[in-house]
Scaffold this motif. Structure first.
Motif, mmCIF file in Angstrom:
data_model
loop_
_atom_site.group_PDB
_atom_site.id
_atom_site.type_symbol
_atom_site.label_atom_id
_atom_site.label_comp_id
_atom_site.label_asym_id
_atom_site.label_seq_id
_atom_site.Cartn_x
_atom_site.Cartn_y
_atom_site.Cartn_z
ATOM 1 N N PHE A 22 69.011 -54.837 42.747
ATOM 2 C CA PHE A 22 67.570 -54.599 42.812
ATOM 3 C C PHE A 22 67.075 -53.878 41.561
ATOM 4 O O PHE A 22 66.017 -54.209 41.032
ATOM 5 C CB PHE A 22 67.220 -53.810 44.074
ATOM 6 C CG PHE A 22 67.520 -54.560 45.333
ATOM 7 C CD1 PHE A 22 66.646 -55.534 45.793
ATOM 8 C CD2 PHE A 22 68.675 -54.329 46.050
ATOM 9 C CE1 PHE A 22 66.916 -56.253 46.944
ATOM 10 C CE2 PHE A 22 68.958 -55.037 47.199
ATOM 11 C CZ PHE A 22 68.071 -56.002 47.643
ATOM 12 N N ASP A 23 67.837 -52.907 41.081
ATOM 13 C CA ASP A 23 67.454 -52.215 39.849
ATOM 14 C C ASP A 23 67.410 -53.183 38.675
ATOM 15 O O ASP A 23 66.498 -53.128 37.848
ATOM 16 C CB ASP A 23 68.421 -51.059 39.557
ATOM 17 C CG ASP A 23 68.246 -49.906 40.529
ATOM 18 O OD1 ASP A 23 67.096 -49.658 40.948
ATOM 19 O OD2 ASP A 23 69.250 -49.272 40.879
ATOM 20 N N ASP A 24 68.385 -54.088 38.609
ATOM 21 C CA ASP A 24 68.402 -55.077 37.532
ATOM 22 C C ASP A 24 67.162 -55.960 37.596
ATOM 23 O O ASP A 24 66.498 -56.199 36.578
ATOM 24 C CB ASP A 24 69.675 -55.927 37.622
ATOM 25 C CG ASP A 24 69.742 -56.957 36.518
ATOM 26 O OD1 ASP A 24 69.744 -56.551 35.336
ATOM 27 O OD2 ASP A 24 69.783 -58.164 36.835
ATOM 28 N N ALA A 25 66.835 -56.455 38.786
ATOM 29 C CA ALA A 25 65.652 -57.309 38.936
ATOM 30 C C ALA A 25 64.373 -56.560 38.575
ATOM 31 O O ALA A 25 63.509 -57.092 37.870
ATOM 32 C CB ALA A 25 65.580 -57.843 40.365
ATOM 33 N N LEU A 26 64.247 -55.317 39.038
ATOM 34 C CA LEU A 26 63.048 -54.532 38.741
ATOM 35 C C LEU A 26 62.912 -54.276 37.246
ATOM 36 O O LEU A 26 61.806 -54.341 36.690
ATOM 37 C CB LEU A 26 63.075 -53.210 39.518
ATOM 38 C CG LEU A 26 62.900 -53.345 41.025
ATOM 39 C CD1 LEU A 26 63.226 -52.026 41.713
ATOM 40 C CD2 LEU A 26 61.503 -53.807 41.382
ATOM 41 N N ASN A 27 64.018 -54.000 36.580
ATOM 42 C CA ASN A 27 63.970 -53.766 35.132
ATOM 43 C C ASN A 27 63.601 -55.029 34.360
ATOM 44 O O ASN A 27 63.156 -54.940 33.215
ATOM 45 C CB ASN A 27 65.298 -53.201 34.639
ATOM 46 C CG ASN A 27 65.500 -51.772 35.091
ATOM 47 O OD1 ASN A 27 64.535 -51.037 35.295
ATOM 48 N ND2 ASN A 27 66.738 -51.369 35.274
ATOM 49 N N ARG A 28 63.784 -56.187 34.970
ATOM 50 C CA ARG A 28 63.400 -57.451 34.344
ATOM 51 C C ARG A 28 61.972 -57.864 34.706
ATOM 52 O O ARG A 28 61.538 -58.951 34.386
ATOM 53 C CB ARG A 28 64.372 -58.555 34.749
ATOM 54 C CG ARG A 28 65.777 -58.349 34.192
ATOM 55 C CD ARG A 28 66.747 -59.421 34.630
ATOM 56 N NE ARG A 28 66.207 -60.753 34.384
ATOM 57 C CZ ARG A 28 66.456 -61.801 35.161
ATOM 58 N NH1 ARG A 28 67.222 -61.686 36.225
ATOM 59 N NH2 ARG A 28 65.935 -62.979 34.883
ATOM 60 N N GLY A 29 61.230 -57.000 35.399
ATOM 61 C CA GLY A 29 59.829 -57.269 35.707
ATOM 62 C C GLY A 29 59.564 -57.810 37.090
ATOM 63 O O GLY A 29 58.446 -58.255 37.384
ATOM 64 N N ALA A 30 60.542 -57.775 37.967
ATOM 65 C CA ALA A 30 60.374 -58.318 39.319
ATOM 66 C C ALA A 30 59.662 -57.326 40.232
ATOM 67 O O ALA A 30 59.509 -56.146 39.917
ATOM 68 C CB ALA A 30 61.729 -58.679 39.909
#
Length: 179
Positions: A22-30
């Motif tokens: 989830f952190d990875d997705a959020l850092n990519r703008g999700a």
């Protein structure tokens, strides 16, 4: 874990899948949205900056819905994951029992959404209805609670456990702040 809760208490607030996805997705703008369907299924949706679906998870309990969404994100989103013969069993109905604090909010028709700013700070929002003073439980006033943290798990935990002080604005919307 971060500054809000220790690992033991975090597991009671919300389940513990691979939050790194989830952190990875959020850092990519999700944007991550967690809610309950009318049939009591808990759903987790990760959408990209242009509202395209990056991952999806559903299950009768939110811990497994989060885990399914993490798997789906890691695998690049599988369109037919919940069809017969897919990688997840297709449930028709969810549970009416809560398995965590997050689940109990979802059962009260609240929804949680999270997004990250450019500096990496995750903003989490809990929105739902509270019973109006002197009203029956079916009547309510809409509220919104927000919190910020360095990672997804801490932001969700912070919005769930933060002391809530509500102010009624002109649109009959209760706006909560951490005070």
């Amino acid at each position: 874990m971060g500054e809000y809760v220790d690992q033991f208490h975090l597991e009671r607030l919300l389940p513990n899948p691979e939050f790194g996805q989830f952190d990875d997705a959020l850092n990519r703008g999700a944007k991550v949205t967690i809610r309950k369907t009318p049939t009591q299924l808990r759903t987790v949706l990760i959408t990209g900056p242009y509202d395209e679906t990056w991952a999806y998870g559903e299950h009768p309990h939110v811990d497994q819905a989060l885990a399914h969404a993490a798997i789906d994100y890691r695998m690049g989103h599988i369109e037919d994951a919940y069809r017969i013969g897919g990688i997840h069993y297709p449930f028709l109905f969810g549970s009416t029992g809560a398995t965590s604090v997050l689940d109990s909010y979802l059962l009260r028709d609240c929804a949680v959404s999270a997004s990250a700013e450019d500096d990496g700070v995750v903003t989490c929002e809990l929105a739902g209805y509270m019973p109006a003073p002197g009203e029956d439980l079916d009547a309510g006033i809409r509220f919104i609670q927000t919190a910020e943290a360095e990672c997804f798990a801490d932001a969700v935990a912070a919005v769930l456990i933060a002391p809530k002080q509500f102010d009624l604005n002109d649109d009959d919307l209760l706006v909560a702040s951490n005070a």
